[in-house]
Design an enzyme around this catalytic site. Structure first.
Site, PDB file in Angstrom:
ATOM      1  N   SER A 117      20.194  -3.458 -95.599  1.00  0.00           N
ATOM      2  CA  SER A 117      20.369  -2.800 -96.891  1.00  0.00           C
ATOM      3  C   SER A 117      21.490  -3.428 -97.694  1.00  0.00           C
ATOM      4  CB  SER A 117      20.698  -1.334 -96.637  1.00  0.00           C
ATOM      5  OG  SER A 117      21.127  -0.719 -97.821  1.00  0.00           O
ATOM      6  N   TYR A 173      26.367   5.421 -92.667  1.00  0.00           N
ATOM      7  CA  TYR A 173      25.047   4.775 -92.765  1.00  0.00           C
ATOM      8  C   TYR A 173      25.225   3.257 -92.875  1.00  0.00           C
ATOM      9  CZ  TYR A 173      20.981   2.855 -95.146  1.00  0.00           C
ATOM     10  OH  TYR A 173      19.943   2.052 -95.514  1.00  0.00           O
ATOM     11  N   LYS A 209      24.260  -0.030 -90.278  1.00  0.00           N
ATOM     12  CA  LYS A 209      23.464  -1.211 -90.664  1.00  0.00           C
ATOM     13  C   LYS A 209      24.257  -2.488 -90.375  1.00  0.00           C
ATOM     14  CE  LYS A 209      19.627   0.583 -92.175  1.00  0.00           C
ATOM     15  NZ  LYS A 209      18.347   0.295 -91.550  1.00  0.00           N
TER      16      LYS A 209
END
Ligand code: UDP
Length: 376
Positions: free
Chosen positions: A146, A170, A174
């Protein structure tokens, strides 16, 4: 033709990618726990790919053949479960040639209140998946990364070489998975791994049959805006009108989910055709649009008026996030082909035909049935 395992293949990006892969001749095995994906999405993918009807009545045959022979299989399973993964790798005689790993949690706000869940699903889930790949002799992986990794950078557009500075759990998960996959790629010969850093995937398949179906209140702008257009939400709150941008609202790089799906197909082709490597690519359009530009485009394209109000900034947001997508073009001949108007038209086609997402027309093959069939 490759037999491809899609973790999270019943979700938004996974379902569109599954369709793109089927349409280019690949075989697809979906493993999904349906926590944020829906079996109905996969049934519709089968239908769109012309694989014939796939319903409850046919369910007792699906593990054996799936619709259209053995081109699509669906397994209810959790990526953290070695048993579930072994079932997925073994379905219909095994021979998985590549994995596309979409399964993961993705809500920034939720990651701040439930960090352990994010580390468990996103990081432990990927560890378990890699272990299963080693057990089954598969070394080709495309990972859903992302643009959130770039944090609140002022660089415009953002190249892959920009520093990684995520700012929430989050994003940390990643980054951790990217780091882990880099280590894995260096640990033994033969690994072919693509880290695809998505910018803002939106829109839907032009048929209006599959699209984004968020659980509860949408966190992201586009699905929220679609629900306002459909009357499911009263108005859109625009987070900040005082950003240093043309009209004061945040600028993002929106890309059509079918462009993104095709990008995965290209990444897979490149990984399989070239010597083993680690490929890190931004997937974005290279064009920035503000919140208000997106609102106006949606209104103009669809002949609607969207009620909105400008409110305060959302914590953790940045003014501008736009990809430098030139590497993706150079390395795999991919660039976005669909416009903002296409995004708005297709997103609204999905929303207007499915006002409650898949809920209005859900398909519930039972876990026991799926499990019993897959074990055999
Ligand atoms: N945004 C907004 N209202 C919303 C959701 C998002 O104004 O209800 C804005 C947000 O501040 C950002 C842009 O829309 O400028 C895209 O946000 P989204 O959450 O879709 O993606 P991300 O922030 O992850 O790029």
């Amino acid at each position: 033709m490759t037999k491809v395992l899609l973790t999270g293949g019943a979700g938004f990006i996974g379902s569109h990618t599954g369709l793109a892969l089927l349409q280019t001749g690949h075989q697809v095995v979906v493993v999904d726990d349906f926590s944020n994906g829906n079996a109905e999405a996969v049934r519709r993918v089968a239908e769109l790919a012309g694989l014939g009807p796939w319903g409850q009545a046919a369910a007792d045959h699906w593990a054996e053949a799936g619709p259209g022979g053995s081109r699509l299989h669906l397994i209810q399973g959790d990526v953290r479960s070695p048993q579930d993964l072994d079932r997925a790798f073994a379905v219909s005689g095994g021979g998985i040639g590549a994995v596309l790993h979409f399964a993961g949690l993705k809500a920034v706000g939720e990651s701040m209140t439930q960090p352990l869940r994010y580390w468990d699903v996103n990081v432990t889930g990927t560890v378990r998946l890699l272990e299963a790949m080693v057990r089954h002799g598969c070394q080709t992986l495309v990972f859903s990364s992302s643009a959130t990794l770039y944090g609140t950078t002022d660089t415009v557009p953002i190249p892959e070489t920009a520093p990684l500075q995520p700012i929430n759990p989050y994003g940390y998960t990643k980054a951790a998975v990217e780091r882990m996959l880099t280590d894995v790629a260096a640990s033994a010969p033969g690994w072919r791994i693509a880290l695809l850093r998505y910018f803002n995937p939106v829109g839907a398949h032009p048929s209006g049959r599959i699209g984004e179906d968020p659980n509860g209140l949408p966190n992201n702008l586009f699905p929220f805006l679609c629900q306002v257009a459909g009357g499911r939400r009263q108005r859109l709150d625009v987070f900040g009108g005082d950003w240093p941008t043309g009209d004061g609202t945040g600028v993002r790089d929106y890309l059509h989910v079918m462009d993104l799906a095709e990008g995965h197909g290209r990444a897979l082709d490149v990984l399989l055709a070239e010597p083993p490597q680690l490929l890190t690519l931004n997937l974005g359009s290279g064009q920035g649009h503000s919140v208000l530009e997106l609102v106006r485009a949606f209104e103009t394209t669809n002949g609607l008026t969207l009620p909105y109000a400008v409110v305060g900034r959302r914590p953790g947001d940045s003014a501008v996030s736009v990809a430098d997508p030139r590497q993706a073009e150079r390395r795999m001949g991919w660039r976005t082909r669909r416009s903002l108007a296409d995004i708005c038209r297709d997103g609204w086609a999905w929303q207007s035909a499915n006002p409650q997402g898949y809920r209005s027309n859900e398909w519930h093959p039972t876990g026991e049935l799926i499990g019993a069939q897959q074990v055999s």
